[in-house]
Design a protein around this motif. Structure first.
Motif, mmCIF file in Angstrom:
data_model
loop_
_atom_site.group_PDB
_atom_site.id
_atom_site.type_symbol
_atom_site.label_atom_id
_atom_site.label_comp_id
_atom_site.label_asym_id
_atom_site.label_seq_id
_atom_site.Cartn_x
_atom_site.Cartn_y
_atom_site.Cartn_z
ATOM 1 N N UNK A 142 0.857 -1.177 0.000
ATOM 2 C CA UNK A 142 0.000 0.000 0.000
ATOM 3 C C UNK A 142 0.899 1.234 0.000
ATOM 4 N N UNK A 143 0.768 2.070 -1.019
ATOM 5 C CA UNK A 143 1.581 3.268 -1.060
ATOM 6 C C UNK A 143 1.487 3.976 -2.386
ATOM 7 N N UNK A 144 2.103 5.149 -2.441
ATOM 8 C CA UNK A 144 2.206 5.958 -3.652
ATOM 9 C C UNK A 144 3.198 7.073 -3.362
ATOM 10 N N UNK A 145 3.146 8.155 -4.133
ATOM 11 C CA UNK A 145 4.122 9.233 -3.975
ATOM 12 C C UNK A 145 3.700 10.286 -2.955
ATOM 13 N N UNK A 159 5.764 6.389 0.556
ATOM 14 C CA UNK A 159 6.740 5.996 -0.461
ATOM 15 C C UNK A 159 7.456 4.688 -0.124
ATOM 16 N N UNK A 160 7.028 4.009 0.926
ATOM 17 C CA UNK A 160 7.708 2.791 1.349
ATOM 18 C C UNK A 160 7.362 1.578 0.489
ATOM 19 N N UNK A 161 6.530 1.750 -0.520
ATOM 20 C CA UNK A 161 6.111 0.595 -1.330
ATOM 21 C C UNK A 161 6.719 0.624 -2.725
ATOM 22 N N UNK A 162 7.913 1.212 -2.856
ATOM 23 C CA UNK A 162 8.633 1.158 -4.133
ATOM 24 C C UNK A 162 8.893 -0.294 -4.515
ATOM 25 N N UNK A 169 0.098 -17.193 0.024
ATOM 26 C CA UNK A 169 -1.319 -17.354 0.353
ATOM 27 C C UNK A 169 -1.625 -17.012 1.806
ATOM 28 N N UNK A 170 -0.623 -17.121 2.685
ATOM 29 C CA UNK A 170 -0.833 -16.800 4.105
ATOM 30 C C UNK A 170 -0.675 -15.315 4.405
ATOM 31 N N UNK A 171 -0.155 -14.560 3.452
ATOM 32 C CA UNK A 171 0.134 -13.141 3.694
ATOM 33 C C UNK A 171 -1.101 -12.310 3.374
ATOM 34 N N UNK A 172 -2.127 -12.465 4.207
ATOM 35 C CA UNK A 172 -3.418 -11.825 3.958
ATOM 36 C C UNK A 172 -3.508 -10.419 4.568
ATOM 37 N N UNK A 173 -2.390 -9.879 4.989
ATOM 38 C CA UNK A 173 -2.349 -8.513 5.494
ATOM 39 C C UNK A 173 -1.762 -7.595 4.425
ATOM 40 N N UNK A 174 -2.046 -6.308 4.560
ATOM 41 C CA UNK A 174 -1.559 -5.339 3.573
ATOM 42 C C UNK A 174 -0.190 -4.804 3.906
ATOM 43 N N UNK A 175 0.116 -4.684 5.213
ATOM 44 C CA UNK A 175 1.382 -4.093 5.624
ATOM 45 C C UNK A 175 1.885 -4.728 6.915
ATOM 46 N N UNK A 176 3.196 -4.794 7.031
ATOM 47 C CA UNK A 176 3.867 -5.101 8.290
ATOM 48 C C UNK A 176 4.562 -3.817 8.728
ATOM 49 N N UNK A 236 4.783 -4.631 -15.343
ATOM 50 C CA UNK A 236 3.702 -4.382 -14.396
ATOM 51 C C UNK A 236 4.145 -3.329 -13.384
ATOM 52 N N UNK A 237 3.354 -2.290 -13.245
ATOM 53 C CA UNK A 237 3.638 -1.181 -12.347
ATOM 54 C C UNK A 237 2.490 -1.054 -11.337
ATOM 55 N N UNK A 238 2.684 -0.210 -10.349
ATOM 56 C CA UNK A 238 1.638 0.149 -9.385
ATOM 57 C C UNK A 238 1.140 -1.036 -8.565
ATOM 58 N N UNK A 239 1.993 -2.030 -8.339
ATOM 59 C CA UNK A 239 1.542 -3.118 -7.462
ATOM 60 C C UNK A 239 1.312 -2.611 -6.035
ATOM 61 N N UNK A 240 1.822 -1.411 -5.734
ATOM 62 C CA UNK A 240 1.626 -0.831 -4.409
ATOM 63 C C UNK A 240 0.264 -0.189 -4.220
ATOM 64 N N UNK A 241 -0.580 -0.208 -5.225
ATOM 65 C CA UNK A 241 -1.905 0.391 -5.090
ATOM 66 C C UNK A 241 -2.954 -0.646 -4.701
ATOM 67 N N UNK A 242 -2.561 -1.590 -3.873
ATOM 68 C CA UNK A 242 -3.506 -2.598 -3.392
ATOM 69 C C UNK A 242 -4.615 -1.924 -2.592
ATOM 70 N N UNK A 243 -5.833 -2.420 -2.678
ATOM 71 C CA UNK A 243 -6.914 -1.845 -1.867
ATOM 72 C C UNK A 243 -6.657 -2.079 -0.388
ATOM 73 N N UNK A 244 -7.051 -1.110 0.426
ATOM 74 C CA UNK A 244 -6.877 -1.216 1.871
ATOM 75 C C UNK A 244 -8.030 -0.511 2.554
#
Length: 615
Positions: A162-165, A170-173, A209-216, A446-454
């Motif tokens: 989860x992140x953007x500019x 910015x931690x999701x580069x 498959x076990x990583x069902x959280x958005x951020x640590x 593939x870009x913007x993988x950091x725009x996961x819904x949260x």
């Protein structure tokens, strides 16, 4: 391993550490074999439900039990406001510790906090408890701004998708990066410097498959820290739930810690041993991506970090003024490639960047910008070149709302990888992009993988059992696996580039890009581009050693930094060129001598890989 009991404490002595378990407050004091303390690990935890914060109000004394693998396990049972049963287990083996939290009951998970949590202790102390910071620094494997690879131990770190500019995001580069933090005894003296000394690894040992959280998140307050996993309300517990194991182990240095993390995942069958497909020879050819050149032609390109209001770009772009994405056009790319060709710079791979498509979510070429993209790609093939199409992950533009993650008002926020109809749509789009019956492109970037819904308020398709579908990091893996499988089925040597250097994502990409360059350190000084990208390259080599690396090249602060990085790229992976005529941030022109530098470095690079048999 030796276990010694004395009143109020149990000492566990292993080859790699010494652990002293105490009851009030419940903690495990971790030290190196010489007795120098790393931390007091809190043996409290909070597994919040969306309807209950989970506070502990009774804690049993830590119990030390034998295990079947010649180790011992420390068990701390806790009475919880949210669960019928809760316990923290710290498995102690010769080389590492492994911490898990198990709860029984029913509810949807919110934030899960380990190495600390909310509690009321018998002595009346109440509120949030944390583990002790007895170390100086923490190494983060993901780029962020300010640029600080090894930061003070009292600084926060976020790893996730989860992140953007925008500020603080910015931690999701890298998204996801390896879920591995490394604690150090010494402080760093520069933004990319890694000090010598002892290190301690904290890593989540789990498959995708076990990583069902958005951020640590590594959260620190005063002299304490804890780790928080954000499950966002999209994991339901009906019975028992155990958190992914947190491995705590000594390490020689941060890169060795990352390599050890990868090895453990591979050995446990939680990550692939290498790429799913062998590399085609053409994948190693130098890349030209038009994004930097598009921005350089636009009047409102991305300025360097503004310090005064006058430096800000217009809040609304005047009508008729083209910005960077508007220049992803056939005529512009023809001009750029002709200009490079005239200077002896001939890329083997061309990336059509943002925005060649009419709508982000559908993958259909914009007919005004690309009147006949299939024919244009065919022309590149006749010239011995390959074409990749830039793809914006998660974007719902054009996708029916029923196939999207939606807000409470029904507005699409992101595509939904848990929805079978969307996965079918995405696979069909990818086949169209690369198959001979479609555009016949050669792959995707593939870009913007950091725009996961949260967000707990968001609505997504349920799983087959009626519970929540995939979410967070796990959902991104499903999304990319859908693309990757369709890509390879349509064209086996097609290339897929991502910025996902988590070892468990090794089966859904062929090449890892180093992604956008950042700017400044905590003192606001510019950090050399080559230093930043070298750090990223080292992370990828440690976590995905069998994958190729796209060295990227945007944005560059000025011509001098660009030239320095052009010369460094061949040692970091596949050279990528983003500029043809001028720099976008400084406005400096690129002269014949600059493009001659690119031509020379590419020539030496090509000779080297030819001599190595394409490796």
């Amino acid at each position: 391993m030796r276990v010694d009991e004395r009143p109020g404490a149990t000492t566990i002595t292993a080859d790699a550490y010494v652990l002293e378990v105490r009851a009030n407050p419940p903690r495990a004091v971790l030290a190196d074999p010489d007795g120098l303390i790393w931390t007091h690990l809190s043996l409290l935890a909070s597994v919040a439900r969306t309807d209950d914060a989970d506070e502990t109000y009774s804690v049993a004394p830590p119990r030390v039990d034998a295990t079947d693998d010649d180790g011992v396990v420390v068990v701390v049972e806790q009475t919880s406001t949210a669960w019928e049963h809760k316990e923290v287990r710290l498995a102690c083996r010769e080389g590492a510790l492994e911490l898990t939290v198990t709860v029984r009951g029913h509810g949807r998970l919110g934030d899960v906090t380990v190495l600390g949590g909310r509690a009321v202790l018998p002595n009346g102390a109440a509120g949030t408890f944390r583990s002790a910071i007895e170390f100086a620094s923490v190494y983060s494997p993901t780029p962020s701004e300010p640029v600080q690879v090894v930061r003070p131990a009292h600084s926060a770190v976020v790893l996730g998708v989860v992140g953007d500019a925008l500020p603080g995001r910015l931690h999701a580069v890298f998204s996801p990066p390896p879920l591995c933090l490394v604690l150090g005894r010494a402080a760093a003296t520069g933004p990319t410097q890694v000090p010598a000394g002892d290190w301690l690894r904290l890593a989540v040992r789990a498959g995708a498959a076990e990583l069902r959280f958005t951020e640590l998140t590594y959260e620190s307050v005063d002299g304490g820290f804890s780790l928080r996993l954000d499950y966002d309300g999209h994991t339901r517990v009906d019975g028992e739930f155990t958190t992914p194991p947190l491995v705590i182990a000594p390490a020689a240095d941060p890169l060795q810690a990352l390599a050890d993390h990868r090895r453990e995942l591979v050995d446990a069958g939680l990550a692939p041993a290498g790429p799913a497909h062998p590399a085609a020879a053409w994948w190693r050819e130098p890349i030209f991506c038009g994004w930097g050149a598009q921005c350089a032609r636009a009047p409102f390109g991305p300025a360097s970090h503004p310090y005064r209001l006058a430096d800000l770009a217009p809040a609304v772009v005047p009508p008729g003024v083209a910005i960077g994405p508007d220049l992803a056009r056939q005529d512009v790319y023809d001009e750029l490639l002709a200009h490079l060709d005239g200077a002896g710079v001939r890329p083997g791979t061309i990336v059509l960047d943002d925005r060649w498509q009419a709508r982000y979510g559908l993958g259909e070429p914009d007919p005004e910008r690309w009147p006949d993209l299939r024919a244009w790609i065919a022309d590149r093939h006749r010239d011995g070149q390959r074409v990749l199409l830039w793809w914006k992950a998660w974007d719902p533009d054009g996708v029916p709302a029923a196939e999207c993650v939606r807000d409470p008002g029904g507005r699409p926020v992101a595509v939904d990888p848990g929805n079978p109809a969307y996965r079918e749509r995405l696979a069909a789009i990818v086949r169209f992009l690369v198959s001979a019956e479609g555009l016949d492109a050669d792959g995707v970037k593939v870009d913007f993988t950091q725009r996961a819904p949260a967000g707990r308020l968001l609505v997504a398709a349920p799983a087959d059992d009626g519970g929540p579908g995939p979410w967070g990091i796990a959902a991104l893996h499903v999304l990319l696996a859908t693309m990757y499988d369709a890509l390879k089925a349509a064209k086996p040597d097609a290339l897929m580039i991502t910025h996902t250097p988590h070892p468990a994502f090794g089966d859904v990409c062929d090449m890892v890009r180093l992604n956008d360059v950042l700017e400044r350190d905590p003192t606001a000084a510019l950090v050399p581009v080559a230093d930043q990208l070298r750090f990223r390259h080292d992370v990828v080599r440690a976590t995905m050693p069998g994958h190729l690396v796209d060295t990227d090249q945007w944005p560059m602060p000025d011509r001098a930094q660009w030239r320095a990085y052009v010369e460094a790229q061949a040692d970091l992976g596949v050279p990528a060129l983003y500029y043809a005529e001028r720099m976008d941030r400084s406005g400096e022109e690129l002269g014949p001598e600059d493009l001659a530098l690119v031509a020379r470095t590419w020539e030496r690079y090509r000779a080297r890989i030819a001599g190595a048999g394409g490796r």
